[in-house]
Design a protein around this motif. Structure first.
Motif, PDB file in Angstrom:
ATOM      1  N   PRO A 119      -8.204 -17.278   4.283  1.00 21.16           N
ATOM      2  CA  PRO A 119      -9.475 -17.928   4.612  1.00 21.16           C
ATOM      3  C   PRO A 119      -9.465 -18.474   6.036  1.00 21.16           C
ATOM      4  CG  PRO A 119      -8.191 -19.296   3.125  1.00 21.16           C
ATOM      5  CD  PRO A 119      -7.455 -17.987   3.263  1.00 21.16           C
ATOM      6  N   PHE A 120     -10.646 -18.523   6.621  1.00 20.44           N
ATOM      7  CA  PHE A 120     -10.767 -19.105   7.957  1.00 20.44           C
ATOM      8  C   PHE A 120     -10.517 -20.601   7.840  1.00 20.44           C
ATOM      9  CE2 PHE A 120     -12.968 -20.566  11.796  1.00 20.44           C
ATOM     10  CZ  PHE A 120     -12.453 -19.676  12.719  1.00 20.44           C
TER      11      PHE A 120
ATOM     12  N   ASP B 232     -10.528 -24.588   8.032  1.00 14.94           N
ATOM     13  CA  ASP B 232     -11.592 -25.582   8.135  1.00 14.94           C
ATOM     14  C   ASP B 232     -11.207 -26.629   9.181  1.00 14.94           C
ATOM     15  OD1 ASP B 232     -14.011 -26.789   7.486  1.00 14.94           O
ATOM     16  OD2 ASP B 232     -13.068 -28.116   6.030  1.00 14.94           O
TER      17      ASP B 232
ATOM     18  N   GLU C  80     -13.669 -10.619  11.082  1.00 19.85           N
ATOM     19  CA  GLU C  80     -14.004 -11.750  10.211  1.00 19.85           C
ATOM     20  C   GLU C  80     -13.769 -13.079  10.927  1.00 19.85           C
ATOM     21  OE1 GLU C  80     -15.189 -13.780   6.707  1.00 19.85           O
ATOM     22  OE2 GLU C  80     -15.496 -11.724   7.372  1.00 19.85           O
ATOM     23  N   SER C  81     -12.675 -13.189  11.651  1.00 23.16           N
ATOM     24  CA  SER C  81     -12.386 -14.424  12.386  1.00 23.16           C
ATOM     25  C   SER C  81     -13.419 -14.669  13.478  1.00 23.16           C
ATOM     26  CB  SER C  81     -10.979 -14.367  12.988  1.00 23.16           C
ATOM     27  OG  SER C  81     -10.011 -14.334  11.967  1.00 23.16           O
TER      28      SER C  81
ATOM     29  N   GLU D 168     -16.522 -13.643  13.453  1.00 22.14           N
ATOM     30  CA  GLU D 168     -17.758 -14.047  12.783  1.00 22.14           C
ATOM     31  C   GLU D 168     -17.697 -15.525  12.389  1.00 22.14           C
ATOM     32  OE1 GLU D 168     -17.993 -11.115   9.659  1.00 22.14           O
ATOM     33  OE2 GLU D 168     -19.212  -9.780  10.904  1.00 22.14           O
ATOM     34  N   ARG D 169     -16.570 -15.946  11.807  1.00 26.10           N
ATOM     35  CA  ARG D 169     -16.426 -17.357  11.408  1.00 26.10           C
ATOM     36  C   ARG D 169     -16.346 -18.263  12.635  1.00 26.10           C
ATOM     37  NH1 ARG D 169     -17.449 -14.639   7.832  1.00 26.10           N
ATOM     38  NH2 ARG D 169     -19.409 -15.418   8.607  1.00 26.10           N
TER      39      ARG D 169
ATOM     40  N   ASP E 229     -19.781 -18.726  13.829  1.00 26.76           N
ATOM     41  CA  ASP E 229     -20.442 -19.657  12.901  1.00 26.76           C
ATOM     42  C   ASP E 229     -20.053 -21.099  13.240  1.00 26.76           C
ATOM     43  OD1 ASP E 229     -21.588 -17.528  11.534  1.00 26.76           O
ATOM     44  OD2 ASP E 229     -20.192 -17.627   9.835  1.00 26.76           O
ATOM     45  N   ARG E 230     -18.755 -21.317  13.504  1.00 24.48           N
ATOM     46  CA  ARG E 230     -18.272 -22.665  13.832  1.00 24.48           C
ATOM     47  C   ARG E 230     -18.915 -23.151  15.130  1.00 24.48           C
ATOM     48  NH1 ARG E 230     -13.432 -24.518  12.017  1.00 24.48           N
ATOM     49  NH2 ARG E 230     -14.191 -23.457  10.156  1.00 24.48           N
TER      50      ARG E 230
ATOM     51  N   ALA F  86      -9.238 -23.816  13.977  1.00 25.05           N
ATOM     52  CA  ALA F  86      -9.868 -22.570  14.438  1.00 25.05           C
ATOM     53  C   ALA F  86      -9.233 -22.111  15.744  1.00 25.05           C
ATOM     54  CB  ALA F  86     -11.378 -22.762  14.599  1.00 25.05           C
TER      55      ALA F  86
END
Length: 188
Positions: free
Chosen positions: A49-50, A52, A150-151, A153-154, A157-158, A178
């Motif tokens: 998971p990315f 938090d 995916e990273s 993209e996240r 988003d962050r 991150a």
């Protein structure tokens, strides 16, 4: 007369052959897309998971910043992140293409500079490490793989979440987890 009949039959066969070839190509392209989608789904299921990074309570504390400069930064940042969304879709669908990598680099470079001028190191530092990863890809030292897509993209988003907090006048935290993910990806 027999020659004319053979020529007519041959002329009819050519469009049929062309249609058959076009249909076969369309089927091949559809199957290729389906296989890539299945491979992506399998790869994504296996990804860690990315990380938090919690955000603090309270107001954004930038006493020395010109409010007009902050407004310009947030407007430009929103435009850049909106533009990046389209580039990410292109990168996900065609990871071998160079154009989305270069475009994302450019957007992050501009966002980083604006964030640093506005005094928002949290956004500038995350944009910087994401840009570094894209430099590695652009220079051929890293391949685009599902974890990187995916990273990214996240990560975008962050950045968007953090920018929206700035727009709302809320405090933002340094996204240390991150940043560490992107440093690890950039170093291989």
């Amino acid at each position: 007369r027999l020659v004319a009949e053979e020529q007519r039959m041959e002329a009819e066969r050519i469009p049929e052959q062309e249609r058959a070839a076009q249909q076969a190509e369309a089927e091949r392209v559809a199957e290729d897309r389906r296989q890539r989608a299945v491979a992506r789904a399998i790869a994504l299921a296996a990804l860690p998971p990315f990380p938090d990074d919690g955000q603090p309570e309270g107001k954004l504390d930038l006493p020395d910043i010109d409010p007009d400069l902050l407004e310009i930064f947030t407007q430009e940042g929103t435009e850049l992140l909106d533009h990046s969304d389209g580039l990410l879709v292109t990168l996900r669908d065609a990871p071998e293409e160079r154009e989305p990598v270069v475009g994302l680099q450019r957007d992050l470079h501009t966002l980083k500079g604006g964030a640093r001028v506005a005094g928002i190191a949290e956004i500038g530092d995350l944009a910087h490490v994401m840009e570094t990863l894209l430099e590695e890809i652009a220079e051929g030292r890293r391949e685009v793989d599902p974890l990187i897509v995916e990273s990214l993209e996240r990560g975008f988003d962050r950045l968007n979440e953090m920018l929206q907090r700035v727009v709302q006048g809320k405090a933002v935290a340094m996204p240390v987890n991150a940043i560490a993910r992107f440093e690890q990806l950039a170093s291989g």
